[in-house]
Design a protein around this motif. Sequence first.
Motif, PDB file in Angstrom:
ATOM      1  N   GLU A 181       4.134   7.042 -10.258  1.00 37.98           N
ATOM      2  CA  GLU A 181       4.740   7.127 -11.772  1.00 37.98           C
ATOM      3  C   GLU A 181       5.293   5.953 -12.218  1.00 37.98           C
ATOM      4  N   ILE A 182       4.958   5.356 -13.284  1.00 33.91           N
ATOM      5  CA  ILE A 182       5.291   4.029 -14.100  1.00 33.91           C
ATOM      6  C   ILE A 182       6.629   4.593 -14.870  1.00 33.91           C
ATOM      7  N   VAL A 183       7.621   3.970 -14.757  1.00 36.29           N
ATOM      8  CA  VAL A 183       8.971   3.928 -15.340  1.00 36.29           C
ATOM      9  C   VAL A 183       9.127   2.923 -16.411  1.00 36.29           C
ATOM     10  N   ARG A 184       8.949   2.826 -17.647  1.00 41.19           N
ATOM     11  CA  ARG A 184       9.035   1.716 -18.312  1.00 41.19           C
ATOM     12  C   ARG A 184      10.513   1.426 -19.065  1.00 41.19           C
ATOM     13  N   TYR A 185      11.024   0.016 -18.829  1.00 40.85           N
ATOM     14  CA  TYR A 185      12.047  -0.478 -19.636  1.00 40.85           C
ATOM     15  C   TYR A 185      11.853  -1.473 -20.530  1.00 40.85           C
ATOM     16  N   PRO A 186      12.623  -1.695 -21.401  1.00 38.54           N
ATOM     17  CA  PRO A 186      12.485  -2.640 -22.695  1.00 38.54           C
ATOM     18  C   PRO A 186      12.067  -4.113 -22.146  1.00 38.54           C
ATOM     19  N   LEU A 187      12.799  -4.506 -21.050  1.00 40.93           N
ATOM     20  CA  LEU A 187      12.797  -5.833 -20.811  1.00 40.93           C
ATOM     21  C   LEU A 187      12.364  -5.881 -19.161  1.00 40.93           C
ATOM     22  N   SER A 188      11.989  -6.841 -18.618  1.00 41.56           N
ATOM     23  CA  SER A 188      11.639  -7.093 -17.103  1.00 41.56           C
ATOM     24  C   SER A 188      12.895  -7.246 -16.639  1.00 41.56           C
ATOM     25  N   GLU A 189      13.955  -7.899 -17.255  1.00 41.58           N
ATOM     26  CA  GLU A 189      15.329  -7.928 -16.520  1.00 41.58           C
ATOM     27  C   GLU A 189      16.061  -6.671 -16.432  1.00 41.58           C
ATOM     28  N   ASP A 190      15.906  -5.655 -17.421  1.00 35.09           N
ATOM     29  CA  ASP A 190      16.287  -4.267 -17.356  1.00 35.09           C
ATOM     30  C   ASP A 190      15.895  -3.634 -16.023  1.00 35.09           C
ATOM     31  N   GLU A 210       0.751  -1.332   0.044  1.00 35.77           N
ATOM     32  CA  GLU A 210       0.110  -0.042  -0.042  1.00 35.77           C
ATOM     33  C   GLU A 210       0.764   1.242  -0.024  1.00 35.77           C
ATOM     34  N   ASP A 211       2.117   1.346   0.649  1.00 35.60           N
ATOM     35  CA  ASP A 211       2.793   2.326   0.597  1.00 35.60           C
ATOM     36  C   ASP A 211       3.400   2.733  -0.867  1.00 35.60           C
ATOM     37  N   VAL A 212       3.158   1.964  -1.901  1.00 39.54           N
ATOM     38  CA  VAL A 212       3.669   2.366  -3.009  1.00 39.54           C
ATOM     39  C   VAL A 212       3.030   3.311  -3.855  1.00 39.54           C
ATOM     40  N   ASP A 213       1.677   3.380  -3.630  1.00 41.72           N
ATOM     41  CA  ASP A 213       0.908   4.327  -4.573  1.00 41.72           C
ATOM     42  C   ASP A 213       0.839   5.616  -3.961  1.00 41.72           C
ATOM     43  N   GLN A 214       2.065   6.310  -3.917  1.00 39.68           N
ATOM     44  CA  GLN A 214       1.974   7.744  -3.523  1.00 39.68           C
ATOM     45  C   GLN A 214       2.736   8.691  -4.353  1.00 39.68           C
ATOM     46  N   GLU A 215       2.481   9.974  -4.171  1.00 34.77           N
ATOM     47  CA  GLU A 215       3.021  11.084  -5.056  1.00 34.77           C
ATOM     48  C   GLU A 215       4.662  10.845  -4.611  1.00 34.77           C
ATOM     49  N   GLY A 216       5.486  11.093  -5.826  1.00 33.71           N
ATOM     50  CA  GLY A 216       6.878  10.914  -5.865  1.00 33.71           C
ATOM     51  C   GLY A 216       7.435   9.633  -5.672  1.00 33.71           C
ATOM     52  N   VAL A 217       6.563   8.541  -5.818  1.00 29.67           N
ATOM     53  CA  VAL A 217       7.140   7.308  -5.943  1.00 29.67           C
ATOM     54  C   VAL A 217       7.155   6.857  -7.102  1.00 29.67           C
ATOM     55  N   THR A 218       8.438   6.262  -7.763  1.00 25.97           N
ATOM     56  CA  THR A 218       8.306   5.972  -9.128  1.00 25.97           C
ATOM     57  C   THR A 218       8.556   4.251  -9.087  1.00 25.97           C
ATOM     58  N   VAL A 219       7.874   3.857 -10.197  1.00 29.18           N
ATOM     59  CA  VAL A 219       7.734   2.183 -10.207  1.00 29.18           C
ATOM     60  C   VAL A 219       8.508   1.697 -11.492  1.00 29.18           C
ATOM     61  N   ALA A 220       9.355   0.888 -11.486  1.00 25.27           N
ATOM     62  CA  ALA A 220      10.101   0.379 -12.808  1.00 25.27           C
ATOM     63  C   ALA A 220       9.290  -0.813 -12.965  1.00 25.27           C
ATOM     64  N   VAL A 221       9.121  -0.712 -14.489  1.00 28.28           N
ATOM     65  CA  VAL A 221       8.334  -2.067 -15.057  1.00 28.28           C
ATOM     66  C   VAL A 221       9.058  -2.609 -16.198  1.00 28.28           C
ATOM     67  N   GLY A 222       8.916  -3.819 -16.865  1.00 24.99           N
ATOM     68  CA  GLY A 222       9.079  -4.240 -18.135  1.00 24.99           C
ATOM     69  C   GLY A 222       7.952  -3.591 -19.122  1.00 24.99           C
ATOM     70  N   LYS A 223       8.307  -3.030 -20.180  1.00 23.64           N
ATOM     71  CA  LYS A 223       7.228  -2.637 -20.759  1.00 23.64           C
ATOM     72  C   LYS A 223       6.277  -3.652 -21.537  1.00 23.64           C
ATOM     73  N   GLY A 224       5.005  -3.381 -21.282  1.00 20.69           N
ATOM     74  CA  GLY A 224       4.031  -4.591 -21.971  1.00 20.69           C
ATOM     75  C   GLY A 224       3.748  -5.810 -21.125  1.00 20.69           C
ATOM     76  N   ALA A 225       4.599  -5.841 -20.201  1.00 18.96           N
ATOM     77  CA  ALA A 225       4.375  -6.996 -19.113  1.00 18.96           C
ATOM     78  C   ALA A 225       2.997  -6.912 -18.613  1.00 18.96           C
ATOM     79  N   ALA A 226       2.445  -7.998 -18.107  1.00 23.41           N
ATOM     80  CA  ALA A 226       1.090  -8.354 -17.554  1.00 23.41           C
ATOM     81  C   ALA A 226       0.991  -7.120 -16.337  1.00 23.41           C
ATOM     82  N   TYR A 227       2.001  -7.147 -15.330  1.00 23.28           N
ATOM     83  CA  TYR A 227       1.906  -6.046 -14.299  1.00 23.28           C
ATOM     84  C   TYR A 227       2.192  -4.780 -14.835  1.00 23.28           C
ATOM     85  N   ASP A 228       2.748  -4.469 -16.084  1.00 31.19           N
ATOM     86  CA  ASP A 228       2.806  -3.093 -16.347  1.00 31.19           C
ATOM     87  C   ASP A 228       1.148  -2.798 -16.715  1.00 31.19           C
ATOM     88  N   LEU A 229       0.651  -3.545 -17.468  1.00 33.29           N
ATOM     89  CA  LEU A 229      -1.028  -3.183 -17.852  1.00 33.29           C
ATOM     90  C   LEU A 229      -1.713  -3.117 -16.718  1.00 33.29           C
TER      91      LEU A 229
END
Length: 253
Positions: A154-163, A125-144
Amino acid sequence: MNSNQHEPDWKADPEAIQALAPKGRIRAAINYGNPVLAKRLPEGQAGGVSADLARGLAQRVGLEVEFVSFDTAGKVADTAQDDVWDIAFLAIDPKRAETISYTAPYVLIEGTYMVREDSPIKTIEDVDQEGVTVAVGKGAAYDLFLSRTLKNAEIVRYPLSEDAIERFDADGISTVAGVRQPLNTHAGQFPGYRVLEGRFTVIEQAMGCPKGRDKAAALVRRYLEFAKASGMVADGLQRSGEGDATVAPAAQV
């Protein structure tokens, strides 16, 4: 495998087989970006429960299987109507369902977060706050999923989940979202990270066919339910070292 499980006659419907494999072989999309389901074996072959299921289906309908490699699930979904694959293994998502006919899930995987050890983020629950950034693999199920549900972070997308996993800290990102197993692996290999308890979603991994092949989709749904009930899915997970993943319950077909 459970030898008491009655096996259907998979060749009883030639029209379904033709719809499944119009090129005369089953082209199976394999997403190597999800190590719970797919792995590259040392000899270069496809491994993991997804590859096992593809081979099992091809054997039963009397066809060869050809693996089509992808590094993200998003790329698999993007090519659903491009006639490059006949079956795929990826998470159920309403957006993807516009072009893919899904089975019921066969594996349930937790989506969660990893943070630096000294991070003030302690709970999901702590994640969804102003100023928090979340790295994801672009297009992954959890990105969607997170794109629909996070309101403040804020979501920050990387080409791959490993990235995303490898670079989020160096790039100053607050946390990385992903499948629990690879996050646990990273935290175990590199001191200074912790994976949060709990989950923000359960990712339902399923088989799919390109939309419009209704008879093929029905055949694949029956096959997958047989694979779950007979122990094929559990055996495949165990052999690939992913025995802690959860086999999805039976579904009506």
